[in-house]
Design a protein around this motif. Structure first.
Motif, PDB file in Angstrom:
ATOM      1  N   PRO A 259       0.816  -1.222   0.000  1.00 21.65           N
ATOM      2  CA  PRO A 259       0.000   0.000   0.000  1.00 21.65           C
ATOM      3  C   PRO A 259       0.849   1.271   0.000  1.00 21.65           C
ATOM      4  CG  PRO A 259      -0.659  -1.499   1.762  1.00 21.65           C
ATOM      5  CD  PRO A 259       0.602  -2.040   1.197  1.00 21.65           C
ATOM      6  N   ILE A 260       0.415   2.235  -0.794  1.00 25.55           N
ATOM      7  CA  ILE A 260       1.063   3.553  -0.807  1.00 25.55           C
ATOM      8  C   ILE A 260       0.096   4.526  -0.158  1.00 25.55           C
ATOM      9  CG2 ILE A 260       1.977   5.387  -2.290  1.00 25.55           C
ATOM     10  CD1 ILE A 260       2.954   3.206  -4.188  1.00 25.55           C
ATOM     11  N   LEU A 261       0.534   5.135   0.949  1.00 26.55           N
ATOM     12  CA  LEU A 261      -0.363   5.979   1.753  1.00 26.55           C
ATOM     13  C   LEU A 261       0.029   7.446   1.645  1.00 26.55           C
ATOM     14  CD1 LEU A 261      -0.346   3.709   4.969  1.00 26.55           C
ATOM     15  CD2 LEU A 261      -1.968   3.658   3.076  1.00 26.55           C
ATOM     16  N   THR A 262      -0.974   8.326   1.635  1.00 20.71           N
ATOM     17  CA  THR A 262      -0.697   9.764   1.690  1.00 20.71           C
ATOM     18  C   THR A 262      -0.201  10.078   3.100  1.00 20.71           C
ATOM     19  OG1 THR A 262      -2.903  10.288   2.494  1.00 20.71           O
ATOM     20  CG2 THR A 262      -2.601  10.283   0.096  1.00 20.71           C
ATOM     21  N   ALA A 263       0.368  11.293   3.289  1.00 18.14           N
ATOM     22  CA  ALA A 263       0.917  11.672   4.602  1.00 18.14           C
ATOM     23  C   ALA A 263      -0.156  11.525   5.677  1.00 18.14           C
ATOM     24  CB  ALA A 263       1.453  13.097   4.548  1.00 18.14           C
ATOM     25  N   GLU A 264      -1.361  11.954   5.335  1.00 14.58           N
ATOM     26  CA  GLU A 264      -2.464  11.901   6.303  1.00 14.58           C
ATOM     27  C   GLU A 264      -2.851  10.444   6.620  1.00 14.58           C
ATOM     28  OE1 GLU A 264      -6.995  13.608   6.476  1.00 14.58           O
ATOM     29  OE2 GLU A 264      -5.651  14.317   4.895  1.00 14.58           O
ATOM     30  N   GLU A 265      -2.992   9.654   5.567  1.00 12.87           N
ATOM     31  CA  GLU A 265      -3.333   8.234   5.765  1.00 12.87           C
ATOM     32  C   GLU A 265      -2.260   7.533   6.588  1.00 12.87           C
ATOM     33  OE1 GLU A 265      -5.671   7.439   1.509  1.00 12.87           O
ATOM     34  OE2 GLU A 265      -3.509   7.079   1.668  1.00 12.87           O
ATOM     35  N   TYR A 266      -1.009   7.927   6.338  1.00 11.92           N
ATOM     36  CA  TYR A 266       0.094   7.278   7.050  1.00 11.92           C
ATOM     37  C   TYR A 266       0.044   7.601   8.545  1.00 11.92           C
ATOM     38  CZ  TYR A 266       4.652   5.471   8.192  1.00 11.92           C
ATOM     39  OH  TYR A 266       5.673   4.751   8.769  1.00 11.92           O
ATOM     40  N   GLU A 267      -0.284   8.852   8.878  1.00 13.77           N
ATOM     41  CA  GLU A 267      -0.402   9.245  10.297  1.00 13.77           C
ATOM     42  C   GLU A 267      -1.508   8.436  10.983  1.00 13.77           C
ATOM     43  OE1 GLU A 267       1.492  10.882  12.373  1.00 13.77           O
ATOM     44  OE2 GLU A 267       2.829  10.997  10.626  1.00 13.77           O
ATOM     45  N   THR A 268      -2.647   8.325  10.318  1.00 17.15           N
ATOM     46  CA  THR A 268      -3.761   7.542  10.876  1.00 17.15           C
ATOM     47  C   THR A 268      -3.326   6.089  11.074  1.00 17.15           C
ATOM     48  OG1 THR A 268      -5.157   8.922   9.495  1.00 17.15           O
ATOM     49  CG2 THR A 268      -6.227   7.047  10.539  1.00 17.15           C
ATOM     50  N   VAL A 281       6.671   0.028  18.198  1.00 23.45           N
ATOM     51  CA  VAL A 281       6.650  -0.753  16.953  1.00 23.45           C
ATOM     52  C   VAL A 281       6.609   0.188  15.751  1.00 23.45           C
ATOM     53  CG1 VAL A 281       5.356  -2.444  15.601  1.00 23.45           C
ATOM     54  CG2 VAL A 281       5.519  -2.693  18.075  1.00 23.45           C
ATOM     55  N   ALA A 282       7.555   0.002  14.840  1.00 27.71           N
ATOM     56  CA  ALA A 282       7.588   0.839  13.635  1.00 27.71           C
ATOM     57  C   ALA A 282       7.340  -0.033  12.415  1.00 27.71           C
ATOM     58  CB  ALA A 282       8.938   1.527  13.526  1.00 27.71           C
ATOM     59  N   PRO A 283       6.303   0.247  11.641  1.00 24.90           N
ATOM     60  CA  PRO A 283       6.069  -0.548  10.430  1.00 24.90           C
ATOM     61  C   PRO A 283       7.119  -0.225   9.364  1.00 24.90           C
ATOM     62  CG  PRO A 283       4.494   1.266  10.573  1.00 24.90           C
ATOM     63  CD  PRO A 283       5.324   1.329  11.817  1.00 24.90           C
ATOM     64  N   PRO A 284       7.362  -1.173   8.427  1.00 27.13           N
ATOM     65  CA  PRO A 284       8.279  -0.853   7.330  1.00 27.13           C
ATOM     66  C   PRO A 284       7.731   0.360   6.566  1.00 27.13           C
ATOM     67  CG  PRO A 284       7.685  -3.190   7.303  1.00 27.13           C
ATOM     68  CD  PRO A 284       6.809  -2.528   8.316  1.00 27.13           C
ATOM     69  N   ALA A 285       8.592   1.304   6.234  1.00 28.51           N
ATOM     70  CA  ALA A 285       8.131   2.519   5.544  1.00 28.51           C
ATOM     71  C   ALA A 285       9.207   2.985   4.570  1.00 28.51           C
ATOM     72  CB  ALA A 285       7.846   3.609   6.573  1.00 28.51           C
ATOM     73  N   ASP A 290       6.032  12.439  -3.581  1.00 31.37           N
ATOM     74  CA  ASP A 290       4.906  13.337  -3.254  1.00 31.37           C
ATOM     75  C   ASP A 290       4.486  13.238  -1.787  1.00 31.37           C
ATOM     76  OD1 ASP A 290       4.798  14.089  -5.895  1.00 31.37           O
ATOM     77  OD2 ASP A 290       3.257  12.612  -6.415  1.00 31.37           O
ATOM     78  N   GLY A 291       5.442  13.021  -0.898  1.00 38.42           N
ATOM     79  CA  GLY A 291       5.134  12.953   0.532  1.00 38.42           C
ATOM     80  C   GLY A 291       4.430  11.661   0.933  1.00 38.42           C
ATOM     81  N   ARG A 292       4.322  10.722  -0.032  1.00 35.08           N
ATOM     82  CA  ARG A 292       3.626   9.471   0.282  1.00 35.08           C
ATOM     83  C   ARG A 292       4.604   8.420   0.819  1.00 35.08           C
ATOM     84  NH1 ARG A 292       0.799   7.885  -5.011  1.00 35.08           N
ATOM     85  NH2 ARG A 292       2.938   8.227  -5.642  1.00 35.08           N
TER      86      ARG A 292
END
Ligand code: EPU
Length: 366
Positions: A259-268, A281-285, A290-292
C-alpha cells in the motif's frame, strides 16, 4: 469497446493450435480456474494479431495468457477465446535487447547475465513471460523493468495498428502502466531494453536484503552472476521460484501490492499501529514520492494475525512468505478468494488499510 474495423491486410487465421472447452488451470501457476470456450496458441506476431482481430471482429471476449503467473481465473472458466502467447525471439545487439512477448523471462535474464550485461539481473527467477513485464512494471530487489525498457511494440486494438510506445508513453509507476490502465487495448508483442556493459558488473545494488547477503554496501556493483544467484536464493527462500513439487510456489507471487499511503493516511495508520502493537513498533516505511509512504503488505498481514502457513483449508498462506496465497493442491478459485477476502478484511479491521490484489482476476473479483 467497438471492435476495430477489419482491414484489407487481414488474413484468416488458421491457428497453429486450437482447442475447445480447454482447461486453463494447467496454464496458471495457481493451477486454478475453469475451461475456456476456445484456446488458441499463437507462435508468431502475425498469428497473435490475427487471433486478436478475429475475436474483436466477432465481438468475442478475449483473454491473453502469457506465463499464467499473475492470473486468477474463476471456477466457471472463460467464455470466449483464450489466446496463449508462444512467440519466440531473443535478439541482443550490443547492449540493446529485444524480446518477443512469449520469451520466458527468467531465461532471458540468465542470458543477459551470461552476456555480461547489467540492468535486469535482480529480476532473475520471476515467473512468466517477457510480454507481461511492462504490463505491471515487474520489479524486485531494487530493479523495475521501467528503468531499462526503451520501447514496447504492441498491437493497438482500438486503431487496429501495431504501435511502438516509448518508455514515457508506457506511463510506468509502481506495479502499474498504461497497459494495466487500459487492459483491453494493447497486446504486447515485443519489448526493447537498453542494458549496460559494466565489464561483468551489476547495476548498483539498491535493496538492503540483497546487499546483506552479498556482503556489500548499498550502491556497490557486484559480479552479475553473483547477484543473480543471490536473488534466486532469496526468492527460493520465500517460495517465489516455481517448483511443481512445492505447494508453497503454487501462487501468483505477491497476492497484494504494497500500500502507498498519503501523509495523512500514514499518520492515521501509525496511530492504529501504536494502539494495536505498542508505541515502540515501527512498520516498514519507504518514501514513495509526493510525501507518500509505501508500507509492507506482508508485514500488515502478519501483524493482523495471518502468519505464515495460515489457513486450514486447501488454500493457505505460504509457509515461507505471508504475501503469497497458495493452492495446496486441492483448492478451487473460490477457496482462494475466500482466503484473500478474509485476509483483506482482517488487515482493514486491524489497521484501516485496504489491500489491493496484484494478480489479474478473470470472471471473479475480491
Ligand atoms: N514481511 C513480513 N512477513 C513475511 C515476509 C515479509 O512481515 O512473511 C515483511 C518484512 O518486514 C519485510 C517486508 O515485509 O522486510 C518486505 O518483504 P520482502 O522484501 O519480501 O518484499 P515484499 O514487499 O513482500 C516485494 C515485491 C516482490 C519482490 C520483493 C523483493 C510487491 C507486491 N512485491 O515483496 O514481488 O520479489 O519485494 O523486491 O511489490 C511480486 O510482485 O509478485 C513479487 C514477488
Amino acid at each position: 469497446m467497438a471492435p476495430p474495423e477489419r482491414r484489407a491486410t487481414d488474413r484468416t487465421l488458421v491457428p497453429v493450435q486450437e482447442l475447445h472447452d480447454a482447461p486453463l488451470a494447467p496454464l496458471t501457476t495457481f493451477r486454478l480456474g475453469g475451461p475456456a470456450t476456445r484456446l488458441v496458441t499463437a507462435t508468431t506476431d502475425d498469428e497473435v494479431i490475427s487471433a486478436v482481430r478475429e475475436a474483436d471482429t466477432a465481438g468475442t471476449p478475449l483473454l491473453i495468457i502469457g506465463g499464467g503467473s499473475n492470473l486468477v481465473i474463476g471456477d466457471k472458466g472463460f467464455e470466449g477465446t483464450a489466446l496463449r502467447i508462444a512467440t519466440r525471439g531473443f535478439e541482443l545487439v550490443g547492449t540493446t535487447l529485444e524480446l518477443a512477448a512469449g520469451e520466458v523471462w527468467t531465461d532471458a535474464v540468465a542470458r543477459t547475465v551470461e552476456a555480461g550485461l547489467a540492468g535486469i539481473e535482480c529480476l532473475a527467477g520471476i515467473p512468466g513471460l517477457a510480454g507481461a513485464t511492462p504490463i505491471q512494471n515487474v520489479g524486485a530487489y531494487g530493479q523495475e523493468v521501467s528503468s531499462t525498457i526503451t520501447e514496447v511494440i504492441a498491437y493497438d486494438r482500438h486503431s487496429g495498428e501495431t504501435v511502438t510506445l516509448s518508455n514515457a508513453e508506457c506511463d510506468f509507476s509502481y506495479r502499474h502502466s498504461r497497459f494495466k490502465q487500459h487492459p483491453d487495448r494493447f497486446v504486447v508483442l515485443r519489448v526493447r531494453f537498453a542494458l549496460e556493459d559494466r565489464e561483468g558488473l551489476s547495476a548498483p545494488i539498491k535493496y538492503a536484503e540483497t546487499a546483506r547477503v552479498l556482503g556489500v554496501q548499498a550502491g556497490d556493483r557486484v559480479e552479475l552472476a553473483a547477484v543473480r544467484r543471490a536473488v534466486l536464493d532469496l526468492r527460493a527462500g520465500k517460495g517465489m521460484v516455481l517448483d511443481p513439487e512445492d505447494h508453497d510456489t503454487w501462487s501468483a507471487g505477491s497476492f497484494f501490492t504494497n500500500p502507498i499511503l498519503t501523509a495523512e493516511e500514514y499518520e492515521t495508520f501509525l496511530s492504529r499501529v501504536r494502539t494495536r502493537l505498542g508505541d515502540d513498533v515501527a512498520p516498514p516505511a519507504y518514501p514513495a514520492g509526493d510525501g507518500r509512504t509505501k508500507t509492507s503488505a506482508a508485514w500488515l498481514i502478519d501483524k493482523a494475525g495471518f502468519t505464515k502457513g495460515y489457513g486450514s483449508g486447501p488454500a493457505r498462506i505460504s509457509t515461507k512468505h505471508t504475501l503469497a496465497l497458495t493452492n495446496r493442491g486441492e483448492a478451487t478459485t473460490e477457496d482462494l478468494l475466500a482466503l484473500a477476502r478474509e485476509v483483506a478484511a482482517g488487515v482493514r479491521e486491524a489497521f484501516g488499510v485496504t489491500l489491493v490484489n496484484e494478480p489479474v482476476t478473470v470472471g471473479v473479483s475480491l
